[in-house]
Design a protein around this motif. Sequence first.
Motif, short mmCIF file in Angstrom:
data_model
loop_
_atom_site.label_atom_id
_atom_site.label_comp_id
_atom_site.label_asym_id
_atom_site.label_seq_id
_atom_site.Cartn_x
_atom_site.Cartn_y
_atom_site.Cartn_z
N LEU A 10 0.85 -1.19 0.00
CA LEU A 10 0.00 0.00 0.00
C LEU A 10 0.88 1.24 0.00
O LEU A 10 1.73 1.38 0.89
CB LEU A 10 -0.91 -0.01 1.22
CG LEU A 10 -1.73 1.25 1.48
CD1 LEU A 10 -2.72 1.50 0.35
CD2 LEU A 10 -2.45 1.14 2.83
N GLN A 12 1.03 5.70 -1.21
CA GLN A 12 0.24 6.89 -1.49
C GLN A 12 0.50 7.37 -2.91
O GLN A 12 1.56 7.07 -3.49
CB GLN A 12 0.59 7.99 -0.50
CG GLN A 12 0.21 7.68 0.93
CD GLN A 12 0.42 8.85 1.86
OE1 GLN A 12 1.19 9.76 1.57
NE2 GLN A 12 -0.27 8.84 2.98
N PRO A 13 -0.43 8.11 -3.48
CA PRO A 13 -0.19 8.68 -4.82
C PRO A 13 1.11 9.48 -4.84
O PRO A 13 1.40 10.23 -3.90
CB PRO A 13 -1.41 9.58 -5.03
CG PRO A 13 -2.48 8.95 -4.20
CD PRO A 13 -1.78 8.42 -2.98
N LYS A 86 -0.16 6.27 -9.29
CA LYS A 86 -1.48 6.89 -9.30
C LYS A 86 -2.50 5.87 -8.77
O LYS A 86 -2.27 4.65 -8.86
CB LYS A 86 -1.87 7.27 -10.73
CG LYS A 86 -0.89 8.18 -11.42
CD LYS A 86 -1.30 8.41 -12.88
CE LYS A 86 -0.30 9.30 -13.60
NZ LYS A 86 -0.69 9.53 -15.01
N PRO A 87 -3.64 6.34 -8.29
CA PRO A 87 -4.67 5.38 -7.83
C PRO A 87 -5.07 4.39 -8.92
O PRO A 87 -5.37 3.23 -8.61
CB PRO A 87 -5.82 6.31 -7.45
CG PRO A 87 -5.16 7.58 -7.03
CD PRO A 87 -3.98 7.72 -7.97
N GLU A 88 -5.04 4.79 -10.16
CA GLU A 88 -5.42 3.90 -11.25
C GLU A 88 -4.37 2.82 -11.53
O GLU A 88 -4.60 1.93 -12.35
CB GLU A 88 -5.72 4.67 -12.53
CG GLU A 88 -4.66 5.66 -12.94
CD GLU A 88 -4.97 7.08 -12.47
OE1 GLU A 88 -5.39 7.26 -11.29
OE2 GLU A 88 -4.76 8.02 -13.29
N THR A 90 -3.55 0.85 -9.15
CA THR A 90 -3.94 -0.20 -8.22
C THR A 90 -4.37 -1.45 -8.97
O THR A 90 -5.27 -1.39 -9.84
CB THR A 90 -5.09 0.28 -7.33
OG1 THR A 90 -4.62 1.36 -6.50
CG2 THR A 90 -5.62 -0.84 -6.45
N THR A 122 -1.53 -1.38 -4.11
CA THR A 122 -2.65 -0.48 -3.84
C THR A 122 -2.12 0.93 -3.68
O THR A 122 -1.24 1.18 -2.86
CB THR A 122 -3.40 -0.90 -2.57
OG1 THR A 122 -3.84 -2.26 -2.69
CG2 THR A 122 -4.61 0.00 -2.34
N VAL A 123 -2.66 1.83 -4.47
CA VAL A 123 -2.26 3.24 -4.42
C VAL A 123 -3.45 4.04 -3.93
O VAL A 123 -4.45 4.18 -4.64
CB VAL A 123 -1.78 3.75 -5.78
CG1 VAL A 123 -1.26 5.19 -5.65
CG2 VAL A 123 -0.72 2.83 -6.36
N SER A 124 -3.34 4.56 -2.72
CA SER A 124 -4.47 5.24 -2.12
C SER A 124 -3.97 6.24 -1.09
O SER A 124 -3.01 5.99 -0.38
CB SER A 124 -5.40 4.23 -1.45
OG SER A 124 -6.45 4.89 -0.76
N ALA A 125 -4.70 7.36 -1.02
CA ALA A 125 -4.37 8.35 0.00
C ALA A 125 -5.00 7.97 1.33
O ALA A 125 -4.73 8.58 2.36
CB ALA A 125 -4.86 9.72 -0.45
#
Length: 125
Positions: A10, A12-13, A86-88, A90, A122-125
């Motif tokens: 996991l 972050q962006p 980027k979140p995309e 993921t 997983t890319v998530s804030a």
Amino acid sequence: VRLVESGGGLVQPGDSLRLSCAASGRTFSSYAVGWFRQAPGKDREFVSGISWNSDDAAYSDSVKGRFTISRDNAKNMAYLQMNSLKPEDTAVYYCAGRLGIVRVSRWPETFMDIWGAGVLVTVSA
């Protein structure tokens, strides 16, 4: 040859992550290597590929300029350096191999001979 991915997690962006693909067997250098990914609810897609001797590589438009593929045949390893995530991005990321001297392009998944089990990014804030 058996492939095992590692390095997911996991983040972050904007962060970076390096995926590794460890190959067992003495014929890893005979394989071209590709990285694919599958996001939730989507088909598996090509991310990047590299020739058996690292003299050629290809990337999907969505990762070009951010991701870098490499390999070390002496260590039976392949890598995917992922920057500016980027979140995309993921997805579950898979390492795959194709036996022989082949032209590197945006291979369909049916082109590959062997697959790892995948690793989750997983890319998530």
